[in-house]
Design a protein around this motif. Structure first.
Motif, PDB file in Angstrom:
ATOM      1  N   GLY A  94       0.777  -1.230   0.000  1.00 38.89           N
ATOM      2  CA  GLY A  94       0.000   0.000   0.000  1.00 38.89           C
ATOM      3  C   GLY A  94       0.807   1.277   0.000  1.00 38.89           C
ATOM      4  N   SER A  95       2.149   1.175   0.026  1.00 37.10           N
ATOM      5  CA  SER A  95       2.961   2.379   0.194  1.00 37.10           C
ATOM      6  C   SER A  95       2.803   3.367  -0.956  1.00 37.10           C
ATOM      7  CB  SER A  95       4.444   2.006   0.354  1.00 37.10           C
ATOM      8  OG  SER A  95       4.891   1.236  -0.749  1.00 37.10           O
ATOM      9  N   SER A  96       2.509   2.867  -2.169  1.00 37.60           N
ATOM     10  CA  SER A  96       2.378   3.769  -3.313  1.00 37.60           C
ATOM     11  C   SER A  96       1.168   4.687  -3.180  1.00 37.60           C
ATOM     12  CB  SER A  96       2.293   2.971  -4.616  1.00 37.60           C
ATOM     13  OG  SER A  96       1.196   2.066  -4.574  1.00 37.60           O
ATOM     14  N   TRP A  97       0.061   4.179  -2.607  1.00 41.35           N
ATOM     15  CA  TRP A  97      -1.093   5.060  -2.439  1.00 41.35           C
ATOM     16  C   TRP A  97      -1.171   5.708  -1.065  1.00 41.35           C
ATOM     17  CZ3 TRP A  97      -4.461   3.105   1.232  1.00 41.35           C
ATOM     18  CH2 TRP A  97      -4.515   1.714   1.402  1.00 41.35           C
ATOM     19  N   TYR A  98      -0.397   5.204  -0.096  1.00 44.72           N
ATOM     20  CA  TYR A  98      -0.300   5.913   1.186  1.00 44.72           C
ATOM     21  C   TYR A  98       0.232   7.334   0.974  1.00 44.72           C
ATOM     22  CZ  TYR A  98      -0.602   1.387   3.669  1.00 44.72           C
ATOM     23  OH  TYR A  98      -0.989   0.167   4.159  1.00 44.72           O
ATOM     24  N   ARG A  99       1.135   7.476   0.009  1.00 47.84           N
ATOM     25  CA  ARG A  99       1.797   8.755  -0.229  1.00 47.84           C
ATOM     26  C   ARG A  99       0.812   9.879  -0.545  1.00 47.84           C
ATOM     27  NH1 ARG A  99       7.318   9.115  -1.928  1.00 47.84           N
ATOM     28  NH2 ARG A  99       8.477   7.294  -1.184  1.00 47.84           N
ATOM     29  N   HIS A 100      -0.349   9.508  -1.076  1.00 47.14           N
ATOM     30  CA  HIS A 100      -1.329  10.537  -1.422  1.00 47.14           C
ATOM     31  C   HIS A 100      -1.861  11.248  -0.178  1.00 47.14           C
ATOM     32  CE1 HIS A 100      -1.446   9.731  -5.697  1.00 47.14           C
ATOM     33  NE2 HIS A 100      -1.444   8.442  -5.431  1.00 47.14           N
ATOM     34  N   ASN A 101      -1.678  10.626   1.002  1.00 45.53           N
ATOM     35  CA  ASN A 101      -2.080  11.285   2.247  1.00 45.53           C
ATOM     36  C   ASN A 101      -0.857  11.639   3.094  1.00 45.53           C
ATOM     37  OD1 ASN A 101      -4.582  12.127   3.572  1.00 45.53           O
ATOM     38  ND2 ASN A 101      -3.818  10.913   5.294  1.00 45.53           N
ATOM     39  N   HIS A 102       0.291  11.756   2.412  1.00 41.86           N
ATOM     40  CA  HIS A 102       1.541  12.137   3.086  1.00 41.86           C
ATOM     41  C   HIS A 102       1.945  11.125   4.163  1.00 41.86           C
ATOM     42  CE1 HIS A 102       1.215  15.880   0.922  1.00 41.86           C
ATOM     43  NE2 HIS A 102       0.027  16.103   1.442  1.00 41.86           N
ATOM     44  N   TYR A 104       4.568   8.345   4.157  1.00 46.16           N
ATOM     45  CA  TYR A 104       5.685   7.859   3.357  1.00 46.16           C
ATOM     46  C   TYR A 104       6.326   6.668   4.065  1.00 46.16           C
ATOM     47  CZ  TYR A 104       4.898  12.538   1.510  1.00 46.16           C
ATOM     48  OH  TYR A 104       4.325  13.666   0.987  1.00 46.16           O
TER      49      TYR A 104
END
Length: 381
Positions: A94-102, A104
């Motif tokens: 899920g790390s690739s879409w976690y980034r959308h909520n800052h 990282y």
């Protein structure tokens, strides 16, 4: 830029046969309150979020709850990496879409050495990786040790690093000169797990995990967060804290510490049994703390652990120090509640700790047959 540096949460940790999850929940709730109060620009978690690659369900749920409250409810960016206790693959989910909520989160080391940019500051996330993994990833046959691997990784970072900006390195490593303790898993045999301090010279601040004391190393720019709680009696006299770092655009920074108060401390007691069981002594003590007790009595003592636990219910380890003219001897007692268990009971305990699954009647019957056959064969020898 203000960020909080923490790490080595070790969620799901077993200490002398006892899960620490509820103790961890207590201090993490305090940590969430601290984040709400400090309102940092980011929270940095420098590895070992879990204590094992396949953590217990309670530990997974606790981490999910805490990260959600920090990142979503408090709207605080999180910069986190995997440590040597974590499963890099599982944390990478899920790390690739976690980034959308800052949020990282870097579980696996990749060839992408670009930093995370937060308010004009650069955070370089380097999760724990074995030298062989780095050797294969960079196709560099000269990499054999952790020193080789870290030097090669930082070399890649430096290819695009702007020294005029504030650059923060987030890693999980054993820096040469650091003080270790019993609850830290060795990164390798001998000294090949260490990396030298000079490797981190390109960075304004190096936020590390792995060593469990915030005082593990004395360096102007390299700092360990220390562990969330005390996880062995070798840490009994350590201070535990959360680091608050306030950094300027030129890379200079000020740092201060905040403490979290555990529900139960981990301490060592020493004395004669009669003294320790005297109300005038224990009424001044927090009797519910996790304790290692060293008895100074000479001669035989009947059931010392049982007597101690009538007053101190969380005695986890008992030593006996017997002084003689020539030397001092230590007699070690069973640290896991001194219970006499059958082979089947011991296997059941092991199975539950390793799998967190139910030990069903079918499994119990199978193991009863296996243990019976082994004992029968042993008896025939």
């Amino acid at each position: 830029m203000k960020f909080i540096h923490t790490g080595d949460w070790h969620l799901g940790k077993l200490v002398h046969g006892m899960y620490m999850t509820e103790d961890q929940r207590e201090v993490l709730n305090q940590f969430i309150e601290l984040v709400a109060e400090e309102q940092p620009d980011a929270v940095v978690i420098a590895g070992d979020l879990y204590d094992r690659s396949v953590p217990p369900t309670d530990a997974v749920e606790l981490l999910d709850e805490v990260l959600f409250k920090i990142n979503v409810e408090l709207n605080t960016p999180i910069v986190a990496i995997a440590g040597n206790h974590d499963s890099a693959e599982r944390l990478s989910f899920g790390s690739s879409w976690y980034r959308h909520n800052h949020f990282y989160l870097t579980g696996k080391l990749t060839n992408d050495f670009r930093p995370v940019h937060i308010n004009g500051f650069n955070f370089y996330q380097i999760p724990y990786a074995e030298p062989g993994v780095v050797r294969h990833m960079l196709d560099d046959s000269s990499i054999h040790s952790h020193q080789d691997a870290m030097k090669a990784v930082i070399g890649k970072i430096e290819e695009n690093l702007n020294p005029d900006e504030a650059n923060v390195f987030v890693g999980h490593a054993f820096v040469l000169g650091g003080d270790s303790c019993d609850s830290e898993r060795s990164l390798s045999v001998g000294g090949s797990g260490c990396v030298t301090q000079d490797l981190f010279d390109p960075f304004a601040f190096t936020a590390l995990g792995h060593l469990h004391s915030p005082d593990a190393i004395k360096h102007d720019k390299i700092k360990y967060s220390g562990s969330l709680l005390k996880y062995s009696f070798s840490e009994a006299k350590q201070r535990k804290s959360i680091s608050i770092v306030e950094m300027n655009e030129n890379g200079s920074f000020d740092m201060r510490y905040r403490t979290l108060k555990p529900k139960q401390d981990m301490r060592e007691l020493e004395g004669h049994l009669e003294q320790l069981l005297d109300p005038s002594f224990y009424e001044k003590e927090n009797i519910n703390d996790y304790l290692k007790v060293t008895l100074l009595d000479d001669g035989a003592i009947i059931d010392p652990m049982g007597k101690l636990r009538q007053v101190f219910p969380n005695v986890l380890h008992l030593d006996r120090k017997i002084e003689s003219i020539d030397q001092k001897h230590k007699q070690h007692f069973n640290s896991i509640r001194e219970e006499k268990k059958s082979e089947l009971e011991l296997f059941e305990q092991f199975y539950k700790e390793m799998t967190t699954s139910e030990f069903t009647d079918d499994k119990r019957n199978v193991m009863t047959d296996v243990i019976g056959k082994v004992l029968k064969e042993e008896g025939q020898k």
